[in-house]
Scaffold this active site. Structure first.
Site, short mmCIF file in Angstrom:
data_model
loop_
_atom_site.label_atom_id
_atom_site.label_comp_id
_atom_site.label_asym_id
_atom_site.label_seq_id
_atom_site.Cartn_x
_atom_site.Cartn_y
_atom_site.Cartn_z
N HIS A 233 0.83 -1.31 -0.05
CA HIS A 233 -0.10 -0.07 0.17
C HIS A 233 0.89 1.35 -0.13
O HIS A 233 0.30 2.48 -0.24
CB HIS A 233 -0.87 -0.03 1.21
CG HIS A 233 -1.94 -1.10 1.12
ND1 HIS A 233 -2.91 -0.99 0.24
CD2 HIS A 233 -2.45 -2.20 1.98
CE1 HIS A 233 -3.79 -2.07 0.18
NE2 HIS A 233 -3.45 -2.89 1.49
N GLU B 299 -5.14 -11.84 7.17
CA GLU B 299 -6.22 -10.78 7.14
C GLU B 299 -7.45 -10.92 6.72
O GLU B 299 -8.14 -10.04 6.01
CB GLU B 299 -5.15 -9.60 6.51
CG GLU B 299 -4.65 -10.00 5.35
CD GLU B 299 -3.76 -8.76 4.73
OE1 GLU B 299 -4.14 -7.52 5.32
OE2 GLU B 299 -3.02 -8.83 3.57
N ASP C 80 -8.12 -5.09 7.10
CA ASP C 80 -8.60 -6.20 6.02
C ASP C 80 -9.42 -7.27 6.49
O ASP C 80 -10.15 -7.76 6.24
CB ASP C 80 -7.52 -6.52 5.09
CG ASP C 80 -7.36 -5.87 3.76
OD1 ASP C 80 -8.10 -5.25 3.24
OD2 ASP C 80 -5.80 -5.63 3.75
#
Lengths: 252, 252, 252, 252, 252, 252
Positions: free
Chosen positions: D45, D147, D173
């Protein structure tokens, strides 16, 4: 857009190949002028990515050397991108089966031989206009790396895949997969016997065998043995080796 | 923030110095591990600018070598910036008069010795906290290049400028300005006599003389002669030389 | 191409200014969204050069903040380039005399007010078409830094130079030049008295006074005192401070 | 090439981990000096790619922090490249099954434990010479992210995969996949119960559990709870938070 | 975070789309101001990678155009990264089956519609705070490329995949896969009949059809025909075409 | 290292020159293939710095065009650096007096004609080995810009400075300094009369006059008039112009 590596091979000659790990166009340019027949940007173990590869290609093409690439992995996105950028040969690591070799050919060739997407953004600007798409499948070399026990076991099926122009041996990974120390310039008889087998099998099929080497002397020996594409270390290795020697000599 | 080059000079030792023309941190990092006492980023003739200099400093500081710089010109903006970035020594080209040498010292030193502006953005993060501004004037080397006939004629006044820690001789420019062929590793008696004079004059004043060399053997000879800072070519030169030799040897 | 800093000053408001040392457009973009009235790229002590300044301007202009620059030195080449890139204000270090202030105005303004060369490659694309050259001299702020004893001694002549829109005080260099420790957020009465004098002299002439601060609290106090442009540290300083606190708090 | 994170875990200590989203070596260098035990380059990310990861590693290694990486995806090409660049730990997103965990181990380990290709271009220059290939499998941490609901359902099989050194929980997540709002520092009992289960299952197997946190206070609480690797936000988040607070405080 | 392309489509309007092959933020910025409704960074055939895409997005967002991307391949890592960077539409090459279309939707949408991982590092800073994750699935366009015979054979199944907002036709690859010359602006009746079929099938389902064009005239004709997203060449092509014409005209 | 621009001038031909503002090697490469005789990297008003100039030179040299540069200012550091990088011509802005012209010549030529420092890091790798330093003074063009009233008043003295190969007229700055609107392709009789005078004075001395133009038609007219170096806009201008026209035509 004639490929000088392919021409050399047709003439039965061996090609001496440079290897770029430094992601810099100036460095690539200067290094490429040293007399190499071809220079390969190493996107797998080199400190290279796609944009540095394009920059290095620009550096290489300011010399007579043919630009090639080792892709980081057998993946269609990156194979397409480096071809669009002007690679005249694709060396692909860890091709262990005929299916993987066929996939590599698919990614590398335009229809109907493969599924490469059309858009040679930089490659198309070289060679005679409009001609690129017609000659690319013939001129661009597809070279799987043979560097595991599995690959050796599947070697005949791999070599029989249509569209393969040669193979490239990674000695340290090959040794590693046989449970031996990973190194270049091997003298291990088992590995050398594999080299002989590879030379025989490629020779039968009229395709070239290449080898990564650690020293010019070993590379020369391998040319004598029949390898048609020999690389010597990489540019950063040669530089550090020369620097270490220079420091020692200056200190006396 | 002790300067190991300065310590070596205090101990009467010569420093073997690397030289970076390739604007890349990875290349700088690998090269710097080759055993150099110091490594200098060449912003004058190297393919370097300020940001590549910062990147190269990061590469150098991952080795034991002391980071130095050759600035592109005797200009306060760039001298301040490379010092803020962490240069432990500033080599400045084409210092031909005492006034130019004084200007260089002014740009390089904090008040009251000079007019350097405070803000060691990266340099201040090294050494003991808050201490940088107190030690910088003592620890950072100011080294004008002596490389023209004019500089030789003004040498005593230049060397007498307070704050000068050493000089660095550019043999090819020096030869050029005397109407000779511009080259390194000179054997021309007139130039060698100048070297003797420079060693004598710097020796008298307890400051160091440095020299740019083309080969380790010549550098070693110059250490014997009394030079305290010897550089051998640059990293791209060593790399191309090694590559050229490797190609030839591989071809046999 | 209305300059919001200028508008704020006309309305008697103080401007809270950000400061960029990290040469990255993404970092600049995120930081600029934090609420600053203006954000200044620090090309003097920041790790910034011309191209990183352009990149940071792009980041800044994705927020409502006005883009400004501190140039590395009072030099016509770089002043012209950052204006062409879109700077709406130029802060220039170490302006010590009226002559230096006049030079800065010359470099910053189009004829007949100055000698800036025409070619606003990026700046011209903002604001109403074809209008840039007509409004630039009015809208772009010219702000010499007052940060030495010499500048204080020449302050009236400097402030009288036509075209000066404000001054910017560098506290650590100012303290340094008075033989004091170089620091921000000073409490030294002699320096504070200088601030009062500067506020009085700029106030008389209807121009703004700015100050570099180390903490928001001090910046707020200086706004109360009359400064119209206050900066708080820089983005990398705030980040490291926050990171250090976070590490400590996480360890408990 | 001893891995200080591994040593800390052996000693039963928790590791406080930094997180890099800004693709810049200077920023990484300054941030890494803030006291982190390890710093992870976030290639998933974060605004990072392979070359910025290498640059950030150089910045990190100028501090005592251990360099780690979160790869963008469980893909052999990039896992190999970041390891060659010097990562001492690989955090891999979205590992949902034992098969995916086994693949990650394969990509991360040299034969015979895995199929990583040999060529540690930068990593091999650290640690004792020639030793890298012998110690890498032991020293480099392989850390799948847990996750999703699927991963929780498969957790025992995942944790039983040989070669897994720890897990890393992505709270937003994980919440998302359970139909909850995606956020850090969760107080949702269902998610906290999952944390307890993960701590119990990892504890049984002598491997570490890590967690991404939004605040130092929560991170500290999680250390108390038993997490051995806690990250606090990322550097750009801390910077923007600090900047926002500074602007407000300056305005008063 | 309303998507203006989506709004245009809702209003029955066609969108004129730019295409970026040059990896430079300044170039992207200037080009984007030319009046395009949207501008797409071409990571497949353009000289673009992830970081250049982020830079180009910054350039695009300084204009009113909506930023979109063509990813290099249907791969979850890169799809997630470009969405996090702020792409408002993802065009994906070589989607040949419904399974591939479903995979693309999975990579592009947050749960429960897909498996996109949460962390919109740059995208989240645009639009109303905290809202991004709630609106992203609705606002971001998912656009598979239809460019092979296989895709045409599977077209109904592909178009029926939930979450597909439109398709994008690559004329040269489509022609190639039908054994025709790879070119834009085709007049081949078989291909034009395919266009009609695609317009009919997308029309029935209320989704948009897009087309890559070589000339504005052809693009205009295709708008008339019903295409809702038309691209004209790319920026480097337009530049070279204009330069070639300028050179000829200057020579007379 | 024969300079084709010089050869064209000797043959009485006009040279059509490209102009690079985009700091990107790929863009430069594609643009340079459009048929220009020479391509100039604009470091003054273009978004270019030293390293982007080197990158653009690599792009240019992949075409038949001769690489030239417009430096940002008449400063010895940057003049030396761009020559070392391979510039075959130096266009220098704002040369207003014979002293300034003499300074430019000094910076540009090796001894004894000037004071350029020896170290053609990239330039020396082109042309026959070892020959660069012997031919550079003859082959590299020194071209001051004539773009102010002051320069016009001093024109004869400027043109008489030995080593000047030509002049380059900046029409918008010239107009500006005469109190007129700054624009290209002027029809103002006073300015056109100056052009006639410049053509006459340069003609007498056997040196070339160049002109910056906004359109190919005007450039062609100026070739007819006697200008020997004509530039048309820059690459980014041509691109934006073409893009704007394409958008309009596509909309119909």
């Amino acid at each position: 857009m004639a490929n000088k590596v392919k021409e050399a091979w047709k003439a039965g000659k061996a090609v001496v190949n440079g290897w770029l790990a430094i992601p810099n166009a100036f460095s690539a340019e200067m290094y490429s002028k040293a007399g190499w027949d071809s220079v390969t940007v190493d996107m797998q173990h080199g400190v290279q990515d796609y944009l540095s590869c394009v920059a290095c290609f620009q550096g290489i093409q300011l010399s007579p050397a043919t630009p090639m690439v080792r892709v980081p992995w057998n993946e269609p996105g990156i194979v397409g991108k480096v071809l669009d950028a002007g690679a005249m040969g694709v060396i692909c690591p860890m091709v262990n089966t005929a299916a993987e070799a066929r996939a590599l050919v698919q990614y590398s060739k335009y229809p109907p031989a493969g599924t490469r997407s059309n858009g040679p953004i930089r490659a198309g600007a070289y060679g005679s206009s409009g001609n690129y798409q017609k000659t690319a499948n013939d001129e661009i070399l597809v070279i799987p790396m043979i560097e595991t026990k599995t690959a050796i076991e599947n070697i005949r099926e791999i070599l029989d895949v249509p569209g393969i122009d040669g193979i490239y041996v990674g000695p340290s990974d090959l040794s590693f997969s046989y449970g031996k120390e990973p190194k270049l310039d091997v003298e291990d008889p088992e590995i050398l016997a594999i080299y002989d087998m590879l030379l025989a099998e490629t020779g039968k099929r009229g395709i070239a065998a290449g080898l990564h080497n650690g020293s010019p002397a070993y590379a020369n020996r391998m040319i004598q043995k029949g390898f048609k594409l020999v690389t010597i270390a990489n540019e950063v290795g040669l530089m550090v080796q020369a620097a270490t020697a220079a420091v020692k000599a200056a200190r006396g």
